[in-house]
Enzyme design. Structure first.
Site, PDB file in Angstrom:
ATOM      1  N   ASP A 178       0.873  -1.180   0.000  1.00 30.11           N
ATOM      2  CA  ASP A 178       0.000   0.000   0.000  1.00 30.11           C
ATOM      3  C   ASP A 178       0.908   1.228   0.000  1.00 30.11           C
ATOM      4  O   ASP A 178       2.131   1.088  -0.116  1.00 30.11           O
ATOM      5  CB  ASP A 178      -0.958  -0.053   1.203  1.00 30.11           C
ATOM      6  CG  ASP A 178      -0.239  -0.208   2.532  1.00 30.11           C
ATOM      7  OD1 ASP A 178       0.770   0.489   2.740  1.00 30.11           O
ATOM      8  OD2 ASP A 178      -0.670  -1.035   3.365  1.00 30.11           O
ATOM      9  N   GLU A 226      -2.211  -0.561  -5.022  1.00 30.12           N
ATOM     10  CA  GLU A 226      -2.044   0.813  -4.516  1.00 30.12           C
ATOM     11  C   GLU A 226      -0.603   1.284  -4.697  1.00 30.12           C
ATOM     12  O   GLU A 226       0.098   1.575  -3.721  1.00 30.12           O
ATOM     13  CB  GLU A 226      -2.509   0.901  -3.067  1.00 30.12           C
ATOM     14  CG  GLU A 226      -3.997   0.617  -2.943  1.00 30.12           C
ATOM     15  CD  GLU A 226      -4.581   0.899  -1.556  1.00 30.12           C
ATOM     16  OE1 GLU A 226      -3.835   0.800  -0.570  1.00 30.12           O
ATOM     17  OE2 GLU A 226      -5.783   1.190  -1.469  1.00 30.12           O
ATOM     18  N   THR A 269      -4.526   4.597  -5.142  1.00 31.43           N
ATOM     19  CA  THR A 269      -5.375   5.116  -4.073  1.00 31.43           C
ATOM     20  C   THR A 269      -5.208   6.630  -3.998  1.00 31.43           C
ATOM     21  O   THR A 269      -4.662   7.239  -4.898  1.00 31.43           O
ATOM     22  CB  THR A 269      -5.029   4.433  -2.728  1.00 31.43           C
ATOM     23  OG1 THR A 269      -5.945   4.901  -1.733  1.00 31.43           O
ATOM     24  CG2 THR A 269      -3.604   4.753  -2.303  1.00 31.43           C
ATOM     25  N   GLU A 328     -11.671  -0.741  -4.273  1.00 32.40           N
ATOM     26  CA  GLU A 328     -11.906  -1.014  -2.853  1.00 32.40           C
ATOM     27  C   GLU A 328     -12.813   0.074  -2.296  1.00 32.40           C
ATOM     28  O   GLU A 328     -12.563   1.264  -2.524  1.00 32.40           O
ATOM     29  CB  GLU A 328     -10.593  -0.983  -2.045  1.00 32.40           C
ATOM     30  CG  GLU A 328      -9.602  -2.053  -2.405  1.00 32.40           C
ATOM     31  CD  GLU A 328      -8.324  -1.980  -1.552  1.00 32.40           C
ATOM     32  OE1 GLU A 328      -8.311  -1.257  -0.535  1.00 32.40           O
ATOM     33  OE2 GLU A 328      -7.343  -2.635  -1.924  1.00 32.40           O
ATOM     34  N   ASP A 337     -16.888  -3.109  18.279  1.00 33.32           N
ATOM     35  CA  ASP A 337     -15.818  -4.020  17.877  1.00 33.32           C
ATOM     36  C   ASP A 337     -16.217  -5.429  18.288  1.00 33.32           C
ATOM     37  O   ASP A 337     -16.711  -5.635  19.399  1.00 33.32           O
ATOM     38  CB  ASP A 337     -14.509  -3.643  18.566  1.00 33.32           C
ATOM     39  CG  ASP A 337     -13.496  -4.755  18.483  1.00 33.32           C
ATOM     40  OD1 ASP A 337     -13.242  -5.235  17.360  1.00 33.32           O
ATOM     41  OD2 ASP A 337     -12.984  -5.190  19.540  1.00 33.32           O
ATOM     42  N   ASN A 343     -11.044  -1.432  15.648  1.00 32.50           N
ATOM     43  CA  ASN A 343     -11.412  -1.317  14.236  1.00 32.50           C
ATOM     44  C   ASN A 343     -10.909  -0.024  13.596  1.00 32.50           C
ATOM     45  O   ASN A 343     -10.707   0.980  14.273  1.00 32.50           O
ATOM     46  CB  ASN A 343     -12.931  -1.410  14.091  1.00 32.50           C
ATOM     47  CG  ASN A 343     -13.447  -2.792  14.420  1.00 32.50           C
ATOM     48  OD1 ASN A 343     -12.710  -3.778  14.261  1.00 32.50           O
ATOM     49  ND2 ASN A 343     -14.678  -2.884  14.882  1.00 32.50           N
ATOM     50  N   SER A 428      -9.022  -8.700  13.512  1.00 36.89           N
ATOM     51  CA  SER A 428      -9.684  -8.008  12.405  1.00 36.89           C
ATOM     52  C   SER A 428     -10.004  -6.571  12.795  1.00 36.89           C
ATOM     53  O   SER A 428     -10.648  -6.322  13.807  1.00 36.89           O
ATOM     54  CB  SER A 428     -10.977  -8.727  12.017  1.00 36.89           C
ATOM     55  OG  SER A 428     -11.696  -7.954  11.067  1.00 36.89           O
ATOM     56  N   ASP A 431     -14.238  -5.877  11.300  1.00 38.22           N
ATOM     57  CA  ASP A 431     -15.448  -6.671  11.569  1.00 38.22           C
ATOM     58  C   ASP A 431     -16.723  -5.829  11.590  1.00 38.22           C
ATOM     59  O   ASP A 431     -17.809  -6.344  11.346  1.00 38.22           O
ATOM     60  CB  ASP A 431     -15.299  -7.493  12.862  1.00 38.22           C
ATOM     61  CG  ASP A 431     -14.815  -6.684  14.045  1.00 38.22           C
ATOM     62  OD1 ASP A 431     -15.473  -5.704  14.411  1.00 38.22           O
ATOM     63  OD2 ASP A 431     -13.753  -7.055  14.619  1.00 38.22           O
TER      64      ASP A 431
HETATM   65 CA    CA Z   1     -12.129  -5.765  15.489  1.00 43.16          CA
END
Ligand code: CA
Length: 455
Positions: A178, A226, A269, A328, A337, A343, A428, A431
């Site tokens: 990225d 990207e 991007t 994206e 979360d 997150n 993650s 989520d």
């Molecule tokens: Ca999370």
């Protein structure tokens, strides 16, 4: 170690490194929220108003609300949309999720392959990233889905079986690529750019050959991810162009050998920097790179207005004759979360007018697709709509993420990516932006894709 979302948020703010938690969807450290979230929600305002009017009027208002709810804008067909508009979904983490024990369900509560649920919901393309060698010397996965070629083959075959086409997203790196990092694969370290170009050509050709031989319906290939500021450890444009030409040639040769149409995509991007993006595309044209499309990342909470996004796609098409699309995008349905790892998108970054709700998520998608369609864009890909928790937020899920690579990075990536993964590996960060709830049940917002085509 990092224990809570609050602590992670503090880290992000203090060092300006949202991209670390993003797990490669490509935000540089100095990105700014598009618009500050309003603390006064539409619902809150409605409540205040209702308290000031009499009961009868309130009942009438309620009746009107019920009446209009059947005509919610996100449930309507997009005006002028092409029947072959791409509704894509990046599902790269899915296999690692399944290996971690995650279950997905259909709208009736029956366990079902998330890819089938996507196909049933109008998704017609699946995007899968490919890292050259996302493992340490002991064979431990770097995480982020451990997306090696065999993973893409397995997920690609399943997507093909459900009637969807597949876009392969080569990062030409062993882990996330990225704007913040474009590390060369370990096997390419110390190579000259000519040697890297040969290696990239070989890797691309061999990977695509294996995918097609396995029956994967590859329709698009991204040569790099990207790559605004470089690729595979190279920053100078002329060198990056040499690598891109090698990738394009490999795609063209496989396409011809198999008699199969496969589009070559270059992915950038920072769409909010319109002039920069156009300069990048202009250089590709001038160096005579053989490519078909430009894919742009566009996260509405970071990357500027819908109008600007739409105008950039339009200009790429008008000025350079190249197809353009959103490679994206995403939005949250909650600010909660689900897995104990903070997150990327929180309440402070919400797009004004779009609450963190199932309807807000669907409405953002609907509006983005309207703008893309209006600009003659060929479609959009949602990023990681199935990357849900592997365990509850109040549990320590580290052992699962480490073993199966279902978090955005594992500790094993530390040597390869010491600046980011080495410090902030975990679960993650996405989520709350999935199309399944924390237990794997699809959200109503997933139906927006069929609605947009009038189905
Ligand atoms: Ca999370």
């Amino acid at each position: 170690m990092i224990k809570s979302r609050m602590e992670i948020s503090a880290i992000i703010c203090s060092v300006g490194m949202a991209a670390m938690i993003l797990g490669g969807c490509g935000k540089s450290g100095n990105v700014e929220p598009t618009e500050a979230a309003s603390e006064v929600t539409v619902e809150g305002a409605a409540e205040t108003a209702t308290s000031e009017i009499n009961e009868e009027t309130a009942k009438e208002a309620e009746a009107v609300t019920e009446e209009t709810s059947t005509e919610e804008p996100w449930k309507t067909r997009i005006e002028g949309i092409s029947d072959d508009f791409i509704f894509g979904m990046d599902a790269s983490s899915l296999l690692a999720e399944e290996n971690s024990g995650v279950k997905y369900y259909d709208f009736d509560g029956n366990e079902q392959d998330a890819l089938k649920t996507f196909a049933d919901s109008g998704i017609n393309y699946i995007r899968l990233r490919v890292w050259n060698d996302p493992y340490d010397e002991d064979g431990n996965g770097y995480g982020g889905g451990n997306n090696d070629l065999p993973t893409a083959i397995e997920l690609g075959k399943r997507a093909t079986d459900y009637g969807m086409k597949v876009m392969i997203d080569f990062h030409y790196s062993d882990f996330w690529a990225d704007p913040k990092r474009q590390h060369a694969p370990k096997a390419w370290e110390g190579m000259s750019v000519e040697e890297k170009a040969d290696a990239l050509y070989g890797f691309t050709k061999d990977s695509l050959t294996q995918l097609l031989d396995a029956g994967v319906d590859v329709g698009m290939v991204q040569i790099g991810n990207e790559i605004n500021y470089g690729m595979s450890g190279e920053k100078q444009f002329e060198k990056v162009a040499e690598l891109l030409k090698a990738g394009s040639l490999a795609v063209r040769e496989v396409s011809e050998a198999y008699g199969k149409e496969i589009s070559v995509v270059v992915h950038y991007t920072r769409i909010q920097d319109k002039a920069d993006v156009l300069t990048l595309v202009d250089r590709l044209i001038r160096c005579e790179l053989d490519f078909d499309m430009i894919g742009m990342s566009y996260y509405p909470f970071w990357d500027g207005s819908f109008e600007n996004m739409s105008r950039v796609l339009e200009l790429i098409n008008e000025k350079y004759g190249k197809k353009a699309f959103i490679a994206e995008t995403s939005y949250c349905y909650t600010t909660e979360d689900g897995d104990g790892f903070g997150n990327s998108l929180s309440s402070k970054d919400l797009v004004k007018g779009y609450p963190a709700s199932v309807e807000g998520q669907a409405t953002v998608l609907h509006d983005i697709c309207q703008y893309v369609s209006d600009a003659n864009g060929i479609g959009i890909f949602y990023w990681e709509g199935a990357w849900i928790p592997v365990g509850p937020a109040n549990a320590d899920n580290s052992a699962i993420w480490e073993q199966y690579g279902s978090g955005w990075a594992s500790s094993y990536a530390s040597d390869y990516d010491p600046e980011d993964a080495g410090k902030y590996y975990g679960g993650s960060s996405w989520d709350n932006q999935a199309f399944f709830d924390f237990e794997g049940h699809p959200l109503e917002s997933l139906k927006v894709f069929n609605y947009m085509l009038g189905k």
